[in-house]
Enzyme design. Structure first.
Site, PDB file in Angstrom:
ATOM      1  N   ARG A 159       0.833  -1.224   0.000  1.00 15.78           N
ATOM      2  CA  ARG A 159       0.000   0.000   0.000  1.00 15.78           C
ATOM      3  C   ARG A 159       0.862   1.267   0.000  1.00 15.78           C
ATOM      4  O   ARG A 159       0.516   2.270   0.627  1.00 15.78           O
ATOM      5  CB  ARG A 159      -0.954   0.040   1.208  1.00 15.78           C
ATOM      6  CG  ARG A 159      -1.875  -1.132   1.304  1.00 15.78           C
ATOM      7  CD  ARG A 159      -2.910  -1.189   0.175  1.00 15.78           C
ATOM      8  NE  ARG A 159      -3.563  -2.476   0.198  1.00 15.78           N
ATOM      9  CZ  ARG A 159      -3.150  -3.533  -0.538  1.00 15.78           C
ATOM     10  NH1 ARG A 159      -2.132  -3.436  -1.374  1.00 15.78           N
ATOM     11  NH2 ARG A 159      -3.761  -4.675  -0.463  1.00 15.78           N
TER      12      ARG A 159
ATOM     13  N   CYS B 142     -10.455  -0.246   4.154  1.00 21.69           N
ATOM     14  CA  CYS B 142      -9.849  -0.663   5.420  1.00 21.69           C
ATOM     15  C   CYS B 142      -9.305   0.542   6.186  1.00 21.69           C
ATOM     16  O   CYS B 142      -8.614   1.392   5.619  1.00 21.69           O
ATOM     17  CB  CYS B 142      -8.713  -1.648   5.164  1.00 21.69           C
ATOM     18  SG  CYS B 142      -9.340  -3.229   4.586  1.00 21.69           S
TER      19      CYS B 142
ATOM     20  N   GLU C 193      -4.414   3.006   7.776  1.00 21.71           N
ATOM     21  CA  GLU C 193      -4.151   2.972   6.330  1.00 21.71           C
ATOM     22  C   GLU C 193      -4.746   4.226   5.700  1.00 21.71           C
ATOM     23  O   GLU C 193      -4.236   4.763   4.726  1.00 21.71           O
ATOM     24  CB  GLU C 193      -4.783   1.720   5.715  1.00 21.71           C
ATOM     25  CG  GLU C 193      -4.416   1.527   4.250  1.00 21.71           C
ATOM     26  CD  GLU C 193      -4.819   0.146   3.746  1.00 21.71           C
ATOM     27  OE1 GLU C 193      -4.238  -0.852   4.231  1.00 21.71           O
ATOM     28  OE2 GLU C 193      -5.699   0.088   2.877  1.00 21.71           O
TER      29      GLU C 193
HETATM   30  C1  LIG Z   1     -15.561   0.565  -0.687  1.00 20.83           C
HETATM   31  C2  LIG Z   1     -14.070   0.689  -0.737  1.00 20.83           C
HETATM   32  C3  LIG Z   1     -13.297  -0.431  -1.006  1.00 20.83           C
HETATM   33  C4  LIG Z   1     -11.911  -0.335  -1.050  1.00 20.83           C
HETATM   34  N1  LIG Z   1     -11.194  -1.450  -1.329  1.00 20.83           N
HETATM   35  C5  LIG Z   1      -9.856  -1.364  -1.404  1.00 20.83           C
HETATM   36  C6  LIG Z   1      -9.078  -2.524  -1.721  1.00 20.83           C
HETATM   37  O1  LIG Z   1      -9.592  -3.609  -1.939  1.00 20.83           O
HETATM   38  N2  LIG Z   1      -7.727  -2.380  -1.779  1.00 20.83           N
HETATM   39  C7  LIG Z   1      -7.112  -1.181  -1.557  1.00 20.83           C
HETATM   40  O2  LIG Z   1      -5.877  -1.113  -1.650  1.00 20.83           O
HETATM   41  N3  LIG Z   1      -7.828  -0.075  -1.249  1.00 20.83           N
HETATM   42  C8  LIG Z   1      -9.175  -0.130  -1.174  1.00 20.83           C
HETATM   43  N4  LIG Z   1      -9.904   0.977  -0.857  1.00 20.83           N
HETATM   44  C9  LIG Z   1      -9.199   2.228  -0.525  1.00 20.83           C
HETATM   45  C10 LIG Z   1      -8.939   3.209  -1.684  1.00 20.83           C
HETATM   46  O3  LIG Z   1      -9.872   3.057  -2.721  1.00 20.83           O
HETATM   47  C11 LIG Z   1      -7.522   3.081  -2.227  1.00 20.83           C
HETATM   48  O4  LIG Z   1      -6.562   3.377  -1.236  1.00 20.83           O
HETATM   49  C12 LIG Z   1      -7.270   4.004  -3.438  1.00 20.83           C
HETATM   50  O5  LIG Z   1      -6.003   3.726  -3.945  1.00 20.83           O
HETATM   51  C13 LIG Z   1      -7.376   5.492  -3.137  1.00 20.83           C
HETATM   52  O6  LIG Z   1      -7.510   6.176  -4.372  1.00 20.83           O
HETATM   53  P1  LIG Z   1      -8.224   7.591  -4.484  1.00 20.83           P
HETATM   54  O7  LIG Z   1      -8.180   7.986  -5.913  1.00 20.83           O
HETATM   55  O8  LIG Z   1      -9.549   7.565  -3.853  1.00 20.83           O
HETATM   56  O9  LIG Z   1      -7.213   8.482  -3.641  1.00 20.83           O
HETATM   57  P2  LIG Z   1      -7.526   9.531  -2.476  1.00 20.83           P
HETATM   58  O10 LIG Z   1      -8.294   8.852  -1.403  1.00 20.83           O
HETATM   59  O11 LIG Z   1      -8.091  10.778  -3.038  1.00 20.83           O
HETATM   60  O12 LIG Z   1      -6.037   9.834  -1.962  1.00 20.83           O
HETATM   61  C14 LIG Z   1      -5.317   8.872  -1.209  1.00 20.83           C
HETATM   62  C15 LIG Z   1      -3.907   9.408  -0.943  1.00 20.83           C
HETATM   63  O13 LIG Z   1      -3.182   9.452  -2.162  1.00 20.83           O
HETATM   64  C16 LIG Z   1      -2.757  10.790  -2.452  1.00 20.83           C
HETATM   65  N5  LIG Z   1      -2.960  10.964  -3.900  1.00 20.83           N
HETATM   66  C17 LIG Z   1      -4.119  10.764  -4.583  1.00 20.83           C
HETATM   67  N6  LIG Z   1      -3.923  10.987  -5.885  1.00 20.83           N
HETATM   68  C18 LIG Z   1      -2.620  11.335  -6.039  1.00 20.83           C
HETATM   69  C19 LIG Z   1      -1.813  11.687  -7.164  1.00 20.83           C
HETATM   70  N7  LIG Z   1      -2.320  11.715  -8.411  1.00 20.83           N
HETATM   71  N8  LIG Z   1      -0.520  11.980  -6.940  1.00 20.83           N
HETATM   72  C20 LIG Z   1       0.013  11.946  -5.688  1.00 20.83           C
HETATM   73  N9  LIG Z   1      -0.705  11.620  -4.585  1.00 20.83           N
HETATM   74  C21 LIG Z   1      -2.008  11.319  -4.762  1.00 20.83           C
HETATM   75  C22 LIG Z   1      -3.663  11.703  -1.621  1.00 20.83           C
HETATM   76  O14 LIG Z   1      -3.035  12.938  -1.329  1.00 20.83           O
HETATM   77  C23 LIG Z   1      -3.882  10.841  -0.398  1.00 20.83           C
HETATM   78  O15 LIG Z   1      -2.777  10.949   0.482  1.00 20.83           O
HETATM   79  C24 LIG Z   1     -11.293   0.916  -0.804  1.00 20.83           C
HETATM   80  C25 LIG Z   1     -12.075   2.043  -0.533  1.00 20.83           C
HETATM   81  C26 LIG Z   1     -13.440   1.935  -0.496  1.00 20.83           C
HETATM   82  C27 LIG Z   1     -14.256   3.162  -0.205  1.00 20.83           C
END
Ligand SMILES: Cc1cc2nc3c(=O)[nH]c(=O)nc-3n(C[C@H](O)[C@H](O)[C@H](O)COP(=O)(O)OP(=O)(O)OC[C@H]3O[C@@H](n4cnc5c(N)ncnc54)[C@H](O)[C@@H]3O)c2cc1C
Length: 300
Positions: free
Chosen positions: A174, A222, A293
């Site tokens: 992660r 998570c 996380e």
């Molecule tokens: C229902 C649900 C199920 C999920 N299942 C999983 C799973 O199975 N596995 C898993 O790993 N995660 C899971 N997640 C968590 C989440 O979707 C992941 O961590 C995902 O990678 C976050 O992406 P995001 O675009 O929403 O980023 P955000 O939540 O907007 O950002 C997350 C972090 O990344 C940084 N960031 C975002 N975009 C960029 C960029 N372009 N450049 C630099 N930094 C950036 C942000 O500043 C922040 O610190 C789940 C979430 C939900 C709600």
């Protein structure tokens, strides 16, 4: 806001802006106060100008994508939230090999693969993330992760855009271990699995997700990272009896104890209180200190 003229200067950059923007509209857990300003860059050049300005003026900023792994304080964010979702699009470089802008939903990458018969990204099905967020967090499930698919990343650093070739050391659990900065795009390589193969994988992963996790309710996935060795965080939280525990409008999911769900009127504080309780109880009983996380904004 203490940065006089900020709105005027950002408007002069030609960027769409919103003032006092409720952050709950931009996070999947649907909590958080207001962002003093939210900016929506539409191109790499706009992003570069915006970041340069914010750095020179030392304005606090936060980069937000799908908002599916972020918890903002109820007091809001006193600076500029840079919303990267407007930077979206996917360009085919060769069959199965695509350059994807950071704000593109992972669902669009899966849909491309399904259309063309190229797979590999299906483990992401049901995750409300963007490609940039999935690269930054090395999102993973079912033994697969985003880092497995990424060949190259374009990153905005202080000195400008840098192309970074991914290697086995670039991604960890992660986490992204490449250069600090904003990920503008990634080159992703999918495998030729055929449409039927891709479709079957989507159905299998979706069914597994639906059966094992709360689905279609506000959460950020998570709450805690799994400890390096031993049982996963969800098992530990369940064993200390916290499944179904609620605080305000937040509840530890009765389906999966590492998920905290907003039942409709939760504050970020409620979620933090439940996380603190889970950490304490797991530590007391098992001697294991769970690490969040989710990105808790405002904490180091
Ligand atoms: C229902 C649900 C199920 C999920 N299942 C999983 C799973 O199975 N596995 C898993 O790993 N995660 C899971 N997640 C968590 C989440 O979707 C992941 O961590 C995902 O990678 C976050 O992406 P995001 O675009 O929403 O980023 P955000 O939540 O907007 O950002 C997350 C972090 O990344 C940084 N960031 C975002 N975009 C960029 C960029 N372009 N450049 C630099 N930094 C950036 C942000 O500043 C922040 O610190 C789940 C979430 C939900 C709600």
């Amino acid at each position: 806001m203490r940065f006089s003229g900020l709105k005027r200067d950002l408007s002069a950059l030609g960027l769409p802006l919103r003032e006092a923007e409720p952050l709950r509209r931009h996070t999947t857990v649907r909590t958080g106060g207001e962002a003093a300003l939210m900016a929506f860059p539409r191109t790499g050049a706009e992003l570069e100008r915006l970041c340069g300005y914010l750095r020179r003026r030392e304005v606090p900023c936060f980069f937000l994508s799908g908002g599916s792994k972020v918890l903002f304080p109820d007091e809001g964010f006193p600076g500029v939230v840079v919303n990267l979702r407007t930077l979206r699009g996917l360009r085919e470089l060769s069959p199965g090999r695509v350059e994807v802008l950071c704000g593109t939903p992972v669902a669009a990458l899966i849909a491309y693969g399904l259309r063309k018969g190229y797979g590999g990204a299906e483990f992401l099905v049901g995750i409300p993330a963007t490609v940039g967020g999935a690269v930054r967090m090395n999102a993973g499930a079912f033994g697969e992760c985003m880092g497995d698919l990424v060949e190259e990343i374009l990153i905005l650093k202080e000195e400008g855009f840098v192309r970074w070739a991914a290697s086995p050391g670039t991604f960890g659990y992660r986490s992204f271990r490449g250069p600090e900065g904003v990920i503008l795009s990634a080159v992703v390589r999918l495998r030729p699995l055929g449409r039927e193969g891709v479709r079957r994988r989507i159905e299998r992963f979706l069914a597994a997700r639906r059966s094992g996790q709360p689905f279609g309710v506000p959460s950020f996935g998570c709450a805690f990272r799994n400890p390096g060795e031993g049982p996963p965080a969800g098992w530990l939280i369940e064993r200390v009896g916290l499944k179904g525990r609620s605080r305000g409008g937040a509840v530890v999911s009765p389906r999966h104890a590492n998920f905290i769900v907003n039942t409709g009127r939760a504050a970020s504080r409620d979620i933090l209180d439940l996380m603190e309780e889970a950490r304490e109880r797991v530590h007391q009983r098992f001697g294991i200190l769970l690490e969040p996380e989710v990105r808790i904004v405002g904490r180091a």
